[in-house]
Design a protein around this motif. Structure first.
Motif, PDB file in Angstrom:
ATOM      1  N   ILE A  20       1.651  10.240  -2.779  1.00  0.00           N
ATOM      2  CA  ILE A  20       1.480  10.558  -0.963  1.00  0.00           C
ATOM      3  C   ILE A  20       2.788  10.669  -0.676  1.00  0.00           C
ATOM      4  CG2 ILE A  20       0.266   9.502   0.621  1.00  0.00           C
ATOM      5  CD1 ILE A  20      -1.633  10.654  -1.333  1.00  0.00           C
ATOM      6  N   ASP A  21       3.075  11.654   0.018  1.00  0.00           N
ATOM      7  CA  ASP A  21       4.357  11.699   0.499  1.00  0.00           C
ATOM      8  C   ASP A  21       4.393  11.293   2.034  1.00  0.00           C
ATOM      9  OD1 ASP A  21       6.902  12.346   1.186  1.00  0.00           O
ATOM     10  OD2 ASP A  21       6.893  14.368   1.066  1.00  0.00           O
ATOM     11  N   PHE A  22       4.773  10.095   2.241  1.00  0.00           N
ATOM     12  CA  PHE A  22       4.636   9.641   3.917  1.00  0.00           C
ATOM     13  C   PHE A  22       5.584  10.232   4.607  1.00  0.00           C
ATOM     14  CE2 PHE A  22       2.419   6.355   1.586  1.00  0.00           C
ATOM     15  CZ  PHE A  22       1.302   5.996   2.349  1.00  0.00           C
ATOM     16  N   ILE A  69      -7.061  -1.375   6.790  1.00  0.00           N
ATOM     17  CA  ILE A  69      -7.225  -0.473   5.419  1.00  0.00           C
ATOM     18  C   ILE A  69      -6.667  -1.118   4.317  1.00  0.00           C
ATOM     19  CG2 ILE A  69      -5.136   0.872   5.910  1.00  0.00           C
ATOM     20  CD1 ILE A  69      -6.351   3.422   5.118  1.00  0.00           C
ATOM     21  N   ASN A  70      -5.568  -1.905   4.418  1.00  0.00           N
ATOM     22  CA  ASN A  70      -5.064  -2.421   3.156  1.00  0.00           C
ATOM     23  C   ASN A  70      -5.827  -3.307   2.140  1.00  0.00           C
ATOM     24  OD1 ASN A  70      -2.046  -1.586   3.888  1.00  0.00           O
ATOM     25  ND2 ASN A  70      -2.770  -2.426   5.769  1.00  0.00           N
ATOM     26  N   SER A 126       0.751  -1.162   0.026  1.00  0.00           N
ATOM     27  CA  SER A 126       0.064  -0.101  -0.100  1.00  0.00           C
ATOM     28  C   SER A 126       0.863   1.383  -0.172  1.00  0.00           C
ATOM     29  CB  SER A 126      -0.911  -0.035   1.274  1.00  0.00           C
ATOM     30  OG  SER A 126      -1.888  -1.085   1.141  1.00  0.00           O
ATOM     31  N   VAL A 127       1.802   1.349   0.959  1.00  0.00           N
ATOM     32  CA  VAL A 127       2.814   2.275   0.767  1.00  0.00           C
ATOM     33  C   VAL A 127       3.374   2.669  -0.630  1.00  0.00           C
ATOM     34  CG1 VAL A 127       4.999   3.069   1.610  1.00  0.00           C
ATOM     35  CG2 VAL A 127       3.512   2.098   3.326  1.00  0.00           C
ATOM     36  N   ASN A 128       3.884   1.639  -0.998  1.00  0.00           N
ATOM     37  CA  ASN A 128       4.517   1.720  -2.590  1.00  0.00           C
ATOM     38  C   ASN A 128       3.574   2.314  -3.592  1.00  0.00           C
ATOM     39  OD1 ASN A 128       6.796   0.648  -1.707  1.00  0.00           O
ATOM     40  ND2 ASN A 128       6.620  -1.508  -2.280  1.00  0.00           N
ATOM     41  N   PHE A 129       2.122   1.701  -3.523  1.00  0.00           N
ATOM     42  CA  PHE A 129       1.307   2.169  -4.515  1.00  0.00           C
ATOM     43  C   PHE A 129       0.844   3.708  -4.310  1.00  0.00           C
ATOM     44  CE2 PHE A 129      -3.472   3.108  -4.869  1.00  0.00           C
ATOM     45  CZ  PHE A 129      -3.871   3.018  -6.324  1.00  0.00           C
ATOM     46  N   LEU A 130       0.646   3.984  -2.951  1.00  0.00           N
ATOM     47  CA  LEU A 130       0.381   5.526  -2.636  1.00  0.00           C
ATOM     48  C   LEU A 130       1.345   6.384  -2.953  1.00  0.00           C
ATOM     49  CD1 LEU A 130      -1.840   4.987   0.606  1.00  0.00           C
ATOM     50  CD2 LEU A 130      -2.733   5.671  -1.700  1.00  0.00           C
ATOM     51  N   GLN A 131       2.712   6.076  -2.842  1.00  0.00           N
ATOM     52  CA  GLN A 131       3.653   6.802  -3.266  1.00  0.00           C
ATOM     53  C   GLN A 131       3.875   7.197  -4.363  1.00  0.00           C
ATOM     54  OE1 GLN A 131       6.981   4.655  -1.351  1.00  0.00           O
ATOM     55  NE2 GLN A 131       7.306   6.010   0.419  1.00  0.00           N
ATOM     56  N   CYS A 184       6.163  -1.154   7.275  1.00  0.00           N
ATOM     57  CA  CYS A 184       4.596  -0.529   7.410  1.00  0.00           C
ATOM     58  C   CYS A 184       4.930   0.920   8.108  1.00  0.00           C
ATOM     59  CB  CYS A 184       3.952  -1.446   8.237  1.00  0.00           C
ATOM     60  SG  CYS A 184       3.588  -3.169   7.890  1.00  0.00           S
ATOM     61  N   PHE A 185       3.959   1.600   7.597  1.00  0.00           N
ATOM     62  CA  PHE A 185       3.699   2.997   8.046  1.00  0.00           C
ATOM     63  C   PHE A 185       2.547   3.194   8.948  1.00  0.00           C
ATOM     64  CE2 PHE A 185       2.476   7.283   7.891  1.00  0.00           C
ATOM     65  CZ  PHE A 185       3.583   8.147   8.421  1.00  0.00           C
ATOM     66  N   SER A 186       2.575   3.433  10.360  1.00  0.00           N
ATOM     67  CA  SER A 186       1.424   3.699  10.898  1.00  0.00           C
ATOM     68  C   SER A 186       1.163   5.166  11.380  1.00  0.00           C
ATOM     69  CB  SER A 186       1.669   2.951  12.335  1.00  0.00           C
ATOM     70  OG  SER A 186       1.608   1.534  12.198  1.00  0.00           O
ATOM     71  N   THR A 187       0.053   5.752  11.511  1.00  0.00           N
ATOM     72  CA  THR A 187      -0.087   7.021  11.801  1.00  0.00           C
ATOM     73  C   THR A 187      -1.682   7.080  12.347  1.00  0.00           C
ATOM     74  OG1 THR A 187      -0.346   9.485  11.153  1.00  0.00           O
ATOM     75  CG2 THR A 187      -1.147   7.879   9.542  1.00  0.00           C
ATOM     76  N   ARG A 188      -2.031   8.230  12.896  1.00  0.00           N
ATOM     77  CA  ARG A 188      -3.310   8.554  13.484  1.00  0.00           C
ATOM     78  C   ARG A 188      -3.988   8.848  11.985  1.00  0.00           C
ATOM     79  NH1 ARG A 188      -5.916  12.991  15.131  1.00  0.00           N
ATOM     80  NH2 ARG A 188      -3.899  14.273  15.012  1.00  0.00           N
ATOM     81  N   VAL A 189      -5.293   8.511  12.291  1.00  0.00           N
ATOM     82  CA  VAL A 189      -6.144   8.595  11.080  1.00  0.00           C
ATOM     83  C   VAL A 189      -6.452   9.952  10.767  1.00  0.00           C
ATOM     84  CG1 VAL A 189      -8.264   8.132  12.308  1.00  0.00           C
ATOM     85  CG2 VAL A 189      -8.132   7.650   9.622  1.00  0.00           C
ATOM     86  N   GLY A 190      -6.495  10.659  11.709  1.00  0.00           N
ATOM     87  CA  GLY A 190      -6.865  12.288  11.540  1.00  0.00           C
ATOM     88  C   GLY A 190      -5.493  12.914  11.018  1.00  0.00           C
ATOM     89  N   VAL A 191      -4.419  12.445  11.207  1.00  0.00           N
ATOM     90  CA  VAL A 191      -3.307  13.138  10.549  1.00  0.00           C
ATOM     91  C   VAL A 191      -3.225  12.822   8.893  1.00  0.00           C
ATOM     92  CG1 VAL A 191      -0.830  12.995  10.302  1.00  0.00           C
ATOM     93  CG2 VAL A 191      -2.047  13.067  12.703  1.00  0.00           C
TER      94      VAL A 191
END
Length: 396
Positions: A98-100, A341-342, A89-94, A111-118
């Motif tokens: 999408i700049d993680f 989400i994946n 998912s990270v590779n696809f969104l990048q 894997c990249f984890s974040t708060r959904v609101g962020v």
């Protein structure tokens, strides 16, 4: 009055003819593309709705994009639960810009984890760069809104991204019948909200081949008699912690006990001991009294299933409208893995191509081809999840 005849009587040169042809071709292509541009409506401004908005806008085929969201922006960006994107998912969104590296979160084993609101706030800011996009906050999509979008000129694509309990698909004419698929595993989940903690992204912890001694509850035995053990995952941020237990379907005495005996103290004790033994080293343990009053959990093992909407894409000829279900409106697990989400992100991997196909589709055959393409991709995602989902998200 000016003449339309060239002032020179000399014949056009090859270069002049080519220039006129190229100019008219350019104008024709511009006019043709303007007729083929889409109006896009998205229902739901969650992670999948906003991700699909970015993907749609980047195709260059969207003349106008509108997002309907029942909640206010402030409420969305303050959502505190954690989402984790796997490496695919990270590779696809990048690849979709999408700049993680500019999103607050943490990396752990790809894997990249974040708060959904962020994540939502990051996408909202990105959408401001597109003048043809609008987010209608505090606006419920209902039958009246459905009639309004019917009046939009030209071809329309509506994406329902309003979750497993959303009604947009049914309002728009999608059949809401779903199929239940067994994932060949049993599981149980628990959650603890620690209000005294901050919402800090936290890497997950996994352990495998766990066995449980249930003799204290009058139940044999201390091991699984050669059957495979349980897999454990602890995930979520520091404030909202989740624990998932899963085991491949088998006839272990322990599995039979945990599936048939409804003993809340037994399950609570299993989750409590698992958490305290395998938690992140820096976080505090959970006491018996805290678990008693604050832990929510499954009272016994249940069969892990994937729910798949039977109709996820449709075309309505009378209003030249495509309707597409994405995210949990299309498929969802009854089991929380922390990477939920994946599966929805995988569904979005065919969205850009689908938009390209329907923006130039002029015949019944080409429209049908686009529908079949999207249906096949959705079905393939579902089959992969049934076959490999638990292994990927829990057992490895």
């Amino acid at each position: 009055m000016g003449s339309l005849v060239p002032s020179s009587t000399e014949p056009f040169s090859d270069g002049a003819v080519f220039g006129i042809f190229t100019g008219w071709k350019s104008i024709y292509e511009k006019i043709r593309r303007s007729f083929n541009d889409l109006n896009v409506v998205i229902v739901g401004a969650g992670p999948i709705g906003l991700s699909s908005a970015i993907l749609a806008l980047q195709t260059g085929r969207v003349s106008k994009l509108v997002i309907f969201e029942e909640r206010q922006r402030k409420e969305l960006v303050n959502l505190s639960y954690q989402i984790s994107f796997d490496e695919n998912s990270v590779n696809f969104l990048q690849s979709s810009k999408i700049d993680f590296d500019n999103i607050e979160g943490c990396w752990h084993e790809g894997c990249f984890s974040t708060r959904v609101g962020v994540y939502l706030e990051y996408i909202f800011d990105r959408l401001q760069a597109y003048r043809n996009s609008t987010v209608l906050f505090n606006t419920k999509f209902d039958r009246d809104k459905c009639k309004e979008i019917d009046n939009l000129p030209g071809r329309l694509l509506v994406l329902t991204c309003d979750g497993r309990n959303g009604q947009a698909g049914r309002i728009l004419g999608l059949n809401d019948f779903s199929q239940q698929h067994s994932c060949g595993a049993y599981g149980a989940i628990a959650a603890v909200d620690r209000t005294e903690q901050r919402d800090v992204p936290t890497p997950e912890k996994r352990m495998h081949n766990l066995t449980f001694d249930l003799s204290a509850y009058g139940t044999y035995c201390t091991d699984n008699d050669g059957f495979p053990g349980f897999s454990l995952k602890i995930f979520g941020n520091s404030k909202h912690r989740f624990i998932s237990l899963a085991i491949a379907r088998c006839d272990s005495p322990v599995v039979k006990t945990l599936r048939t005996i409804l003993d809340r103290s037994m399950m609570r004790n299993i989750f409590l001991k698992c958490f305290n033994q395998y938690k992140v080293e820096s976080e505090p343990a959970i006491s018996d009294s805290y678990a008693l009053h604050h832990m929510k959990f499954s009272p016994r093992l249940f069969e892990i299933k994937l729910s798949q909407r039977c109709e996820t894409v449709a075309y309505f000829d009378d209003c030249d409208t495509f309707v597409l279900a994405e995210g949990e409106a299309a498929m969802s697990f009854n089991f929380h893995t922390g990477l939920d989400i994946n599966p929805a992100i995988r569904g979005l991997m065919s969205l850009s191509t689908f938009i390209e196909m329907i923006s130039i589709a002029e015949t019944e055959h080409s429209i049908t081809e686009a529908l079949i393409y999207k249906m096949k991709h959705t079905d393939s995602v579902c089959k992969e999840l049934i076959k490999h989902g638990m292994k990927e998200y829990m057992f490895s």
